[in-house]
Design an enzyme around this catalytic site. Structure first.
Site, short mmCIF file in Angstrom:
data_model
loop_
_atom_site.label_atom_id
_atom_site.label_comp_id
_atom_site.label_asym_id
_atom_site.label_seq_id
_atom_site.Cartn_x
_atom_site.Cartn_y
_atom_site.Cartn_z
N ASN A 213 0.87 -1.21 -0.10
CA ASN A 213 0.02 -0.01 -0.03
C ASN A 213 1.06 1.36 0.12
OD1 ASN A 213 0.52 0.95 2.91
ND2 ASN A 213 -0.18 -1.02 3.25
N ASP A 282 -4.25 -6.31 5.87
CA ASP A 282 -5.49 -7.22 6.36
C ASP A 282 -5.35 -8.44 5.93
OD1 ASP A 282 -6.74 -5.09 7.78
OD2 ASP A 282 -7.58 -4.39 6.28
N LYS A 292 7.30 -17.75 -10.24
CA LYS A 292 6.31 -16.48 -10.98
C LYS A 292 5.14 -17.13 -11.76
CE LYS A 292 6.34 -12.56 -13.94
NZ LYS A 292 7.18 -11.83 -15.14
N PRO A 310 -2.96 -11.41 11.42
CA PRO A 310 -3.04 -11.08 12.92
C PRO A 310 -3.33 -9.75 12.91
CG PRO A 310 -1.07 -12.15 12.54
CD PRO A 310 -1.49 -12.19 11.20
N ASP A 311 -4.12 -9.13 13.90
CA ASP A 311 -4.26 -7.79 14.22
C ASP A 311 -3.11 -7.49 15.09
OD1 ASP A 311 -4.82 -5.38 15.12
OD2 ASP A 311 -6.53 -5.24 13.91
N ILE A 312 -2.02 -6.84 14.98
CA ILE A 312 -0.99 -6.64 15.99
C ILE A 312 -1.70 -5.88 17.14
CG2 ILE A 312 1.38 -6.00 16.22
CD1 ILE A 312 1.58 -6.22 13.23
N PHE A 332 -3.52 3.96 14.84
CA PHE A 332 -3.89 5.19 13.99
C PHE A 332 -4.86 4.55 12.98
CE2 PHE A 332 -0.86 8.83 13.38
CZ PHE A 332 -0.33 8.70 14.54
N LYS A 346 -13.10 2.15 15.54
CA LYS A 346 -12.22 1.35 15.43
C LYS A 346 -11.18 1.39 16.79
CE LYS A 346 -10.23 1.20 11.42
NZ LYS A 346 -9.53 1.62 10.19
N LYS A 350 -10.74 -2.21 18.65
CA LYS A 350 -9.34 -2.72 18.92
C LYS A 350 -9.02 -2.64 20.54
CE LYS A 350 -7.62 -2.05 14.37
NZ LYS A 350 -6.77 -2.77 13.69
O1 C5P Z 1 -7.99 -2.16 11.07
P1 C5P Z 1 -7.00 -0.82 10.52
O2 C5P Z 1 -5.93 -1.49 9.71
O3 C5P Z 1 -7.70 0.24 9.93
O4 C5P Z 1 -6.42 -0.40 11.79
C1 C5P Z 1 -5.36 0.67 11.70
C2 C5P Z 1 -4.49 0.38 13.19
O5 C5P Z 1 -4.29 -1.16 13.59
C3 C5P Z 1 -3.19 1.05 12.86
O6 C5P Z 1 -2.80 1.48 14.29
C4 C5P Z 1 -2.61 -0.28 12.42
O7 C5P Z 1 -1.12 -0.08 12.48
C5 C5P Z 1 -3.07 -1.23 13.37
N1 C5P Z 1 -3.16 -2.60 13.02
C6 C5P Z 1 -2.09 -3.74 13.36
N2 C5P Z 1 -2.27 -4.91 12.62
C7 C5P Z 1 -3.16 -5.16 11.58
C8 C5P Z 1 -3.90 -4.32 11.13
C9 C5P Z 1 -3.88 -3.00 11.69
O8 C5P Z 1 -1.46 -3.35 14.09
N3 C5P Z 1 -3.30 -6.29 11.19
#
Ligand code: C5P
Length: 403
Positions: A213, A282, A292, A310-312, A332, A346, A350
């Protein structure tokens, strides 16, 4: 306002080939709004002329303690009383040995000795051959100079003018500038460990292509600078970005969301604060093709199976340390519209106390930004400013909330 406006810096040069970098440093200090008074040793004048330094600083240079231009003939007193800081760059091995003993047989060492210890910080930027740097005498001298109140900055590593390779190069002008700017910032996060994720992630599809991105990493890097300036120990986990590491910040480079997850989790146990600025993908391809992926001529792209990353941030925010208050998590939210509603949703999803909203398309790659802070009480708008200015503001806000 530039970072050094209203600051008066005495830039001292002792003898060494790194004097050529002092010219660029002088220019950088002036650009940041400082007034710069150059003081050189006779040895320094063998490497670069006072004419060059006068032209760049726009002030006559002082070399001799017998210089009669000062009405009271006490240049060492006057120069050191006016200064907000003295930076000696380069500081040669010989000059540091001299300072250590309190010797004062030339203007620069005399002025350093005469400086009011409690009012005028002295920064030394060593520069010398690697053997001279590693010599026990130099290391001993540095330790004692620090104990005597000087701030000995580090050295760079790499090729040296003598043809050898190793430690002892003077820090680059941009790094010295960062250290000087940091000197004047309030130490709001002294003793704290700050962990920051920054930049995009790259999710490989095959050996040559992937999904990423437009995040530039600039906001996260600005936060790393601001936290370092505030006295924190900073670890920056960075996705693939083309940005220089802020001086004094420990950087861990990662590529994919899984790499970033592993690196952040490995560092989190020591952190007091986690700021998640990274734009983490995501989803990732469930399989990375070994070769390739080729067109097969039927006009359609091969189907890709996706797996959620995973959502860190959410994972760390739910950890026992975050829940007990030992780890403060900041997220953020980059949105394209309805910032307030999306950022607040959000934040709740979170489970973080503070979510910082920004408009993604208006900030990706830019040097400025506008922020919306969301917490349990509501929202606060921070108008458009440079990312570094906003980062300093956010560091102050985090420090306030840690208390
Ligand atoms: O869900 P979204 O990506 O919009 O959320 C943004 C926030 O969550 C940011 O702080 C981003 O660094 C964190 N994030 C994360 N791990 C992910 C997705 C988002 O830490 N897999």
């Amino acid at each position: 306002m530039t970072d050094l406006s209203k600051k008066h810096i005495v830039l001292g040069l002792s003898g060494g080939i790194a004097c050529y970098k002092a010219a660029e440093l002088c220019r950088a200090l002036v650009k940041q709004g400082a007034t710069v008074q150059v003081v050189m040793t006779e040895a320094a004048a063998q490497f670069i002329t006072p004419v060059t330094m006068q032209a760049l600083s726009n002030r006559p240079v002082y070399v001799s303690q017998w210089d009669g231009r000062e009405p009271n003939n006490m240049a060492h007193i006057n120069l050191s009383r006016e200064a907000d800081a003295i930076l000696v760059a380069p500081a040669s091995a010989d000059f540091m040995a001299k300072l250590l003993h309190g010797r004062a047989d030339d203007l620069l060492s005399l002025m350093c000795l005469a400086r009011p210890l409690d009012k005028v910080p002295l920064l030394l930027a060593p520069a010398m051959n690697r053997e001279m740097w590693a010599h026990p005498a130099t290391q001993r001298n540095m330790a004692q100079l620090q104990a005597d109140g000087a701030q000995v900055l580090g050295v760079g590593q790499g090729e040296q003018a003598c043809g050898e390779t190793g430690d002892g190069r003077m820090l680059e002008p941009a790094e010295l500038l960062q250290e000087l700017v940091a000197l004047f910032q309030p130490k709001l996060l002294k003793g704290k460990q700050i962990l920051i994720s920054a930049g995009p992630t790259y999710e490989a599809l095959d050996p040559v292509r992937g999904i990423t991105n437009l995040s530039s990493g600039k906001m996260g890097f600005a936060l790393a600078s601001a936290a370092h300036e505030a006295g924190a120990q900073v670890t920056l986990v960075a996705g693939p970005v083309a940005l220089a590491t802020p001086h004094g910040v420990r950087r861990i480079d990662v590529r994919s969301a899984l790499d970033m997850h592993a690196a952040v989790m490995a560092q989190a146990a020591q952190a007091d604060v986690f700021i998640a600025t990274a734009a983490v993908a995501d989803w990732r391809p469930a399989q990375v093709a070994v070769e390739k992926i080729k067109k097969d001529g039927n006009g359609s792209m091969p189907a890709i199976q996706w797996q959620e990353n995973p959502d860190i941030l959410a994972e760390l925010a739910a950890s026992p340390r975050a829940q007990s208050g030992a780890l403060f998590c900041v997220g953020f939210a980059a949105e394209s519209h309805d910032l307030q509603a999306h950022a607040q949703a959000k934040r709740l999803r979170k489970g973080v106390p503070l979510m910082v909203g920004n408009i993604g398309p208006a900030t990706f790659g830019a040097d400025d930004n506008a922020l919306l802070l969301m917490d349990a009480q509501g929202s606060t708008e921070w108008p458009r400013a440079t990312k570094l200015a906003l980062a300093r503001q956010l560091v102050a806000e985090v420090a306030r909330r840690l208390k």
